[in-house]
Design an enzyme around this catalytic site. Structure first.
Site, short mmCIF file in Angstrom:
data_model
loop_
_atom_site.label_atom_id
_atom_site.label_comp_id
_atom_site.label_asym_id
_atom_site.label_seq_id
_atom_site.Cartn_x
_atom_site.Cartn_y
_atom_site.Cartn_z
N LYS A 109 0.85 -1.19 0.00
CA LYS A 109 0.00 0.00 0.00
C LYS A 109 0.89 1.24 0.00
O LYS A 109 2.00 1.20 0.50
CB LYS A 109 -0.90 -0.04 1.24
CG LYS A 109 -0.09 -0.33 2.51
CD LYS A 109 -0.56 -1.48 3.33
CE LYS A 109 0.57 -1.83 4.30
NZ LYS A 109 0.51 -2.89 5.13
N SER B 42 -0.85 0.48 13.31
CA SER B 42 -0.52 1.65 12.49
C SER B 42 -1.74 2.09 11.69
O SER B 42 -2.02 3.27 11.54
CB SER B 42 0.62 1.32 11.53
OG SER B 42 1.78 0.99 12.23
O1 PNS Z 1 4.67 -4.33 9.94
P1 PNS Z 1 4.26 -5.45 9.03
O2 PNS Z 1 3.67 -4.87 7.75
O3 PNS Z 1 3.38 -6.44 9.70
O4 PNS Z 1 5.63 -6.21 8.62
C1 PNS Z 1 5.61 -7.27 7.68
C2 PNS Z 1 7.04 -7.70 7.31
C3 PNS Z 1 7.85 -6.54 6.84
C4 PNS Z 1 7.71 -8.32 8.52
C5 PNS Z 1 6.92 -8.78 6.20
O5 PNS Z 1 6.11 -8.30 5.16
C6 PNS Z 1 8.27 -9.20 5.61
O6 PNS Z 1 9.08 -9.81 6.29
N1 PNS Z 1 8.54 -8.84 4.35
C7 PNS Z 1 9.76 -9.15 3.67
C8 PNS Z 1 9.53 -10.16 2.54
C9 PNS Z 1 9.71 -11.59 3.00
O7 PNS Z 1 10.71 -11.97 3.55
N2 PNS Z 1 8.67 -12.43 2.73
C10 PNS Z 1 8.69 -13.84 2.98
C11 PNS Z 1 8.52 -14.22 4.43
S1 PNS Z 1 6.86 -14.26 4.94
#
Ligand code: PNS
Length: 171
Positions: free
Chosen positions: A46, A133
């Site tokens: 987003k 958030s």
């Molecule tokens: O604050 P959020 O949006 O809940 O954080 C989510 C986050 C950043 C931890 C998650 O989207 C993430 O780790 N993204 C990186 C991509 C990744 O590694 N994806 C595969 C594992 S699920």
């Protein structure tokens, strides 16, 4: 005898914006681990209210008195970032049962991707169990007070972005 290994944990997230629930988890993590890196995801799906640079800047301001808390951005797979940093722990906050399913999926996917990184869940203070958030942004957009929900700098930056003046009596 060799020195015990210094333990580095990564606390990843979007932090758009940083809330007092995040701050609570980070302070708990900073007591548990030698160092904790707040890893701010650059490319969130987003469109964010704050750019990655702004989110870093805000978070650094909040933790400038905490020597074992670092702030960085990351992109790509979290486990790859953690490995590059030499971290073997991922910290995530669990507020309520509703968080559990998504968090379990992420933790198990991350474990599949890297056997050497463990996810550790921590519960925030009960004052923050309903705080997110997304809700903080919604309350702000509709004119509600964020007092006690986000660090003061976050509210100030939100006001600057939207051109909203503070309520009488507050800076
Ligand atoms: O604050 P959020 O949006 O809940 O954080 C989510 C986050 C950043 C931890 C998650 O989207 C993430 O780790 N993204 C990186 C991509 C990744 O590694 N994806 C595969 C594992 S699920």
């Amino acid at each position: 005898m060799s020195e015990p290994k210094s333990r580095l944990a990564v606390y990843p997230g979007s932090f758009d914006p940083l809330t007092n629930g995040h701050v609570d988890i980070i302070r708990r993590g900073a007591r548990l681990f030698d160092r904790i890196v707040i890893a701010i995801l650059v490319n969130i799906d987003k469109s964010p209210v704050f750019t990655a640079e702004e989110r870093v800047d805000i978070t650094r301001q909040v933790f400038r008195g905490d020597p074992n808390v670092e702030v960085e951005t990351f992109n790509g797979l979290l486990v790859d970032y953690a490995a590059r940093r030499g971290a073997d722990v991922i910290v995530r906050g669990l507020r309520a049962i509703s968080d559990f399913e998504f968090e379990m999926q992420m933790a198990l996917m991350n474990r599949r991707l890297s056997q050497s990184i463990e996810t550790v869940f921590m519960m925030p203070d009960e004052r923050y169990t309903y705080l997110s958030s997304r809700l903080a942004k919604e309350v702000f957009a509709l004119g509600g007070s964020l007092d006690g929900l986000v660090p003061e700098v976050v509210e100030i930056r939100l006001r600057q972005k939207s051109g909203v003046r503070p309520p009488a009596g507050r800076s």
